[in-house]
Design a protein around this motif. Sequence first.
Motif: not given
Length: 586
Positions: A206-211
């Motif tokens: 969640v911190q590192n990807y725009d999912v």
Amino acid sequence: MEIISLKNCSQLIEFSKFSSHHLIPTPKLKYFFVISLLLIQLNINSQTPRETRAVWVSTNYKLDWPPPTYDEIIQKEALINIFNNLESKNLNTIYFQVRSNGTVLFKSSLELFSPYITGEIGKFGGYDPLEFAVQEAHKRGIEIHAVVNTMRVFSGNDNSTKNNPLHITQIHPEWAYTKLDDKSIWLNPGIPAVREYLIELIDEIVQNYDVDGIQLDFIRYSENQINDNSLLNEKSQNESTEDWRRNNITKFISHLNQKIKVTNPKIKLGVTPIGIYKSIPNGRGMEGFSNVFQDTRKWLQLGIIDYAVPQIYWDAKTNPKFDVLTKDWVDNSFGKNIIIGIGAYKSEVINEIERQINITRALNASGMAFFKYKNIEQKRFYSFEDKALPTEMPWIENIPKLAELNLASNFINNKILLNFKIDRKLKTDNGYFALYECDNFQINSNKNLIKVFPNYISEMDFSILHPNKINYYYSAIQYDQLWNGTSTESNIAKISIPKLKLIENSIEVYNNPVLLKNGNTSVLLIYSNLEEEITLYSNKGNNTNSLLSKHFLKKGYNEIYLNYDLLKYNNAIINFLKDNRSVSLQ
């Protein structure tokens, strides 16, 4: 342009070439896509239809992706082909598996990188699979969720994975138990440190990807032979073992929800549980609640998940019955999204898949998800002929102030040019523009969703292969990442096809048709004062006519494509049924 006179002032105009129908990259459009403007389009209500249409792209055992090669160019091309195919089928959501067997397909400080990309466990390749998948999905206006195999951390025969000294079961063997019959390895959620570890791992995504979402698979205990006795367990003396196990899973999801919603308040959290919560008449089998300790209904009621995708992988004919279980889940949604998991990998299910789609709609489910991609790769969905946006989740955020969206248009070099203008301050982060084709210039006219794309694209151009009318009308709306409308509907942009407009203006006698010819394709341009039905006949003489085709006319100008060459008939007749007249083409 050559005009040939026909009897009764009908005309033939030869077009040198119809333009191809595709979108061309512009300086602001870095990729291209195809729009199929159907000659016969479904009329839909002005409000965009909402239905989550999802598919699992499974990476465990390389079931769907990556292909059996370590060539990264081929891997990326294969994923692009999958996403292109899903867009063409009018699906709008991808469940992309990023963790299996205790390895991951993203950059992690906690777990080993999957061997599927480079052939070596723990070795990162030349690209980030999750980052690439997110970019490609969003380019196509498709939502993407990262699917995490949560408690099961090993299955199968590749012992090199579980024996790697950096595998979680080697670092913390006290956290895991082995299921004796199939030797699969599971983490014990009764240990607080296990729950904390998994929360930290998922929050990395969640911190590192725009999912758009996180989906928890294997969010349960193994179905039998659970050896979860441990001195590290946290257990109240007043709890039964069954309640304790269920509460362990519930605690984990609750704490995970709190953590990731702080990291990204717009993230969606979902689960994909066993298809039977508790057995009911005509819906009996292994129970999520009793057999694997999933209390999904409680999670929905507490609001600690946003959606559930129950795996109802059965047909509608035998027990357990698809329709019975679907109704049970929808009736107990507690206001959250229930997206029905459909087992497309089973022959008895794929044979009735259109029926199952209709059942989910009739029972007011939020949508459907197909397991898995390979099993629908060649499937044409007749139920998805029109596009739809994913179902909203309005409880996640308050809808922001609506921006004013202006749609400017032009026709240059045989291409339609559209420009999307919106106040920069009100442009939604990670949002989309949805483009609609409208029936007419009226703001409340029926409209058909034809394309969704990221709102960082502000300009596009495309051409139409077979223009079937003189005037085309388009409008647009901005949506945020949660598919809430964040702009008013734009003005309706009118584009006239110049060649057809020239024909329209050149017609002096409106009651007579114009015939356009391109190779073997014939196109009739007909003006009508009323809604009309016409029949075309070839006149064989001696009052014997052969029916060629029937067509319905709208009031105004109509362009009708014929799948035959009208000119090969020396005497063709058009009968106007309501107007009680005939026109002869000779």
